[in-house]
Design a protein around this motif. Structure first.
Motif, PDB file in Angstrom:
ATOM      1  N   UNK A 103      -5.816   5.795   5.951  1.00  0.00           N
ATOM      2  CA  UNK A 103      -5.047   4.773   5.225  1.00  0.00           C
ATOM      3  C   UNK A 103      -4.824   3.447   5.651  1.00  0.00           C
ATOM      4  N   UNK A 104      -4.495   3.427   6.760  1.00  0.00           N
ATOM      5  CA  UNK A 104      -4.458   2.095   7.660  1.00  0.00           C
ATOM      6  C   UNK A 104      -5.718   1.271   7.905  1.00  0.00           C
ATOM      7  N   UNK A 136       0.704  -1.246   0.102  1.00  0.00           N
ATOM      8  CA  UNK A 136      -0.157  -0.070   0.011  1.00  0.00           C
ATOM      9  C   UNK A 136       0.714   1.277  -0.133  1.00  0.00           C
ATOM     10  N   UNK A 137       0.373   2.120  -0.494  1.00  0.00           N
ATOM     11  CA  UNK A 137       1.027   3.785  -0.652  1.00  0.00           C
ATOM     12  C   UNK A 137      -0.125   4.585  -0.555  1.00  0.00           C
ATOM     13  N   UNK A 138       0.229   5.795   0.051  1.00  0.00           N
ATOM     14  CA  UNK A 138      -0.732   6.848   0.213  1.00  0.00           C
ATOM     15  C   UNK A 138      -0.391   8.018  -0.849  1.00  0.00           C
ATOM     16  N   UNK A 160      -3.997   5.283  -2.432  1.00  0.00           N
ATOM     17  CA  UNK A 160      -3.773   4.197  -3.397  1.00  0.00           C
ATOM     18  C   UNK A 160      -3.415   2.813  -2.465  1.00  0.00           C
ATOM     19  N   UNK A 161      -3.597   1.722  -3.179  1.00  0.00           N
ATOM     20  CA  UNK A 161      -3.149   0.589  -2.618  1.00  0.00           C
ATOM     21  C   UNK A 161      -1.377   0.516  -2.727  1.00  0.00           C
ATOM     22  N   UNK A 178      -6.508   0.833  -8.327  1.00  0.00           N
ATOM     23  CA  UNK A 178      -5.612   0.819  -7.282  1.00  0.00           C
ATOM     24  C   UNK A 178      -6.133   1.702  -6.270  1.00  0.00           C
ATOM     25  N   UNK A 179      -7.101   2.599  -6.274  1.00  0.00           N
ATOM     26  CA  UNK A 179      -7.681   3.408  -5.211  1.00  0.00           C
ATOM     27  C   UNK A 179      -8.361   2.426  -4.291  1.00  0.00           C
ATOM     28  N   UNK A 180      -8.106   3.049  -3.042  1.00  0.00           N
ATOM     29  CA  UNK A 180      -8.654   2.167  -1.832  1.00  0.00           C
ATOM     30  C   UNK A 180     -10.035   2.766  -1.564  1.00  0.00           C
TER      31      UNK A 180
END
Length: 226
Positions: A118-119, A72-74, A225-226, A100-102
């Motif tokens: 995010x978490x 995952x990345x923000x 983003x994932x 890939x958008x959470x």
């Protein structure tokens, strides 16, 4: 014979005279103006929708967001801590990778800070077995009231399956500690930091407690983003 040829020549207007007549006809069509007539071919423009699908307007000076890693990345299109001193001169389009958008997860996000959101979203995607995540609530310590902490409720927490699931969530959070800005985790009486287990914690046998450093409150323009 000579007379017949002479009469024929007289009937034909000289070439110069024909050219003058044609020029006068053009001038007459243009309103007898001596200026040149210019014809413009204007292409019909098709307006874009107000919010085009899968596109985002970003300042021309802003760098292209790098491809997100497998973990995952923000990505925040407008960091809460950043202010724009002057309007940008130009903009451009950037394509959003919708796959890939959470999406929003099971945790209520009101009052949570960006890294905590995010978490929470990441856990909802990676661990679909989780159906309840607590966020902001009253507490003597500041972590939950300030939007820094999550309570990931474990189904059948005392069963072997529940214990294994809790262990996986702790391991996942610690492995991605830098990305989530993770401060600590507590599960089954053990207090963890990104460096590993530290000492015995208080309780937390039915849920995994996770704390982040926050990253500030969201402005509403964040994309995770994932």
């Amino acid at each position: 014979m000579g007379r017949h040829r002479l009469e024929t020549r007289r009937r034909r207007p000289p070439l110069l005279l024909a050219g003058v007549v044609a020029s006068l006809a053009v001038l007459a069509t243009a309103g007898a103006s001596p200026r040149a007539v210019v014809v413009e071919d204007v292409a019909e423009s098709v307006p874009l929708p107000a919010t085009p699908c899968c596109l985002e307007v970003v300042p021309a000076s802003e760098g292209v967001h790098p491809a997100a890693p497998a973990s995952m990345a923000l990505f925040s299109s407008a960091s809460p801590a950043r202010t724009v001193a002057a309007p940008v001169a130009a903009s451009r389009w950037r394509v959003l990778d919708l796959h890939r958008i959470l999406p929003k997860g099971v945790a209520p996000e009101a009052g949570l800070q960006v890294k905590t959101i995010f978490l929470a979203r990441s856990i909802s995607v990676v661990f679909p077995e989780i159906h309840s995540i607590g966020g902001v609530r009253a507490d003597a310590l500041r972590w939950h009231p300030d939007g820094l902490a999550l309570d990931v409720m474990i189904p059948n927490a005392s069963s072997p399956q529940g214990i294994a699931l809790g262990n996986k969530i702790v391991a996942y959070a610690l492995e991605n500690a830098a990305r989530f800005s993770l401060q600590d985790a507590i599960w089954r009486g053990v207090y963890y930091t990104p460096s590993g287990p530290q000492n015995s914690g208080a309780g937390h046998f039915d849920h995994v407690h996770l704390t982040t450093f926050g990253g500030g409150y969201p402005s509403g323009d964040e994309i995770y983003y994932r």
